[in-house]
Write a protein that holds these residues in place. Sequence first.
Motif, short mmCIF file in Angstrom:
data_model
loop_
_atom_site.label_atom_id
_atom_site.label_comp_id
_atom_site.label_asym_id
_atom_site.label_seq_id
_atom_site.Cartn_x
_atom_site.Cartn_y
_atom_site.Cartn_z
N UNK A 77 -68.06 -33.48 -1.60
CA UNK A 77 -69.31 -32.72 -1.66
C UNK A 77 -69.59 -32.12 -0.29
N UNK A 78 -69.71 -30.81 -0.25
CA UNK A 78 -69.98 -30.11 1.01
C UNK A 78 -71.43 -30.38 1.41
N UNK A 79 -71.61 -31.07 2.53
CA UNK A 79 -72.96 -31.38 3.01
C UNK A 79 -73.45 -30.36 4.02
N UNK A 80 -72.52 -29.73 4.73
CA UNK A 80 -72.86 -28.66 5.68
C UNK A 80 -71.73 -27.64 5.67
N UNK A 132 -68.38 -37.72 -9.06
CA UNK A 132 -68.82 -38.35 -7.82
C UNK A 132 -67.89 -37.98 -6.65
N UNK A 133 -68.45 -37.80 -5.44
CA UNK A 133 -67.59 -37.60 -4.27
C UNK A 133 -66.63 -38.76 -4.10
N UNK A 134 -65.40 -38.44 -3.77
CA UNK A 134 -64.36 -39.45 -3.60
C UNK A 134 -63.52 -39.66 -4.85
N UNK A 169 -73.75 -28.46 -0.96
CA UNK A 169 -74.06 -29.19 -2.18
C UNK A 169 -73.01 -29.07 -3.27
N UNK A 170 -72.03 -28.21 -3.10
CA UNK A 170 -70.99 -28.05 -4.12
C UNK A 170 -69.95 -29.15 -4.02
N UNK A 171 -69.46 -29.56 -5.18
CA UNK A 171 -68.39 -30.55 -5.25
C UNK A 171 -67.10 -29.81 -5.56
N UNK A 172 -66.15 -29.91 -4.63
CA UNK A 172 -64.90 -29.15 -4.68
C UNK A 172 -63.71 -30.07 -4.53
N UNK A 173 -62.52 -29.55 -4.75
CA UNK A 173 -61.29 -30.34 -4.65
C UNK A 173 -60.63 -30.11 -3.29
N UNK A 224 -67.73 -32.54 4.82
CA UNK A 224 -67.52 -32.91 3.43
C UNK A 224 -67.65 -34.42 3.26
N UNK A 225 -68.44 -34.83 2.27
CA UNK A 225 -68.61 -36.24 1.94
C UNK A 225 -67.61 -36.62 0.85
N UNK A 226 -66.75 -37.60 1.16
CA UNK A 226 -65.77 -38.08 0.19
C UNK A 226 -66.13 -39.47 -0.34
#
Length: 116
Positions: A20-23, A110-112, A64-68, A38-40
């Motif tokens: 999840x991109x936090x910044x 979920x992140x991770x 806020x986007x969740x990416x691969x 990025x939060x993993x």
Amino acid sequence: MTKPQISFEDFLKLDIRVGEVTEAAEVPGSEKLLKLTVNFGQETGLRTIFSGIKKWYNPSSLQGRKLAFITNLPPKKFKIKTEEYESEGMILAADSGEEAILYQFDKEVEPGSVVR
């Protein structure tokens, strides 16, 4: 351009995870790079990843986007002007020939989480 085949065992070596991109911010002096925090999730935590997607994505649109991402590449160090940076992974995107297109998940994840 077709790449050579790899074994299934080689594919399994890739650690592809949801982050999840936090910044997200522009990199001073670069026309291509964005700096992503990025939060993993709990196991891997936060990482800094640089990506050459500035031409197609505004930093605020990524927050806020969740990416691969591929998370088990060795850190890559590089320099822009007098500043040194280190990227701790790689974002996955499709190359349409004209733009980079980021992977979208069709359900909440979920992140991770591992991408298989």
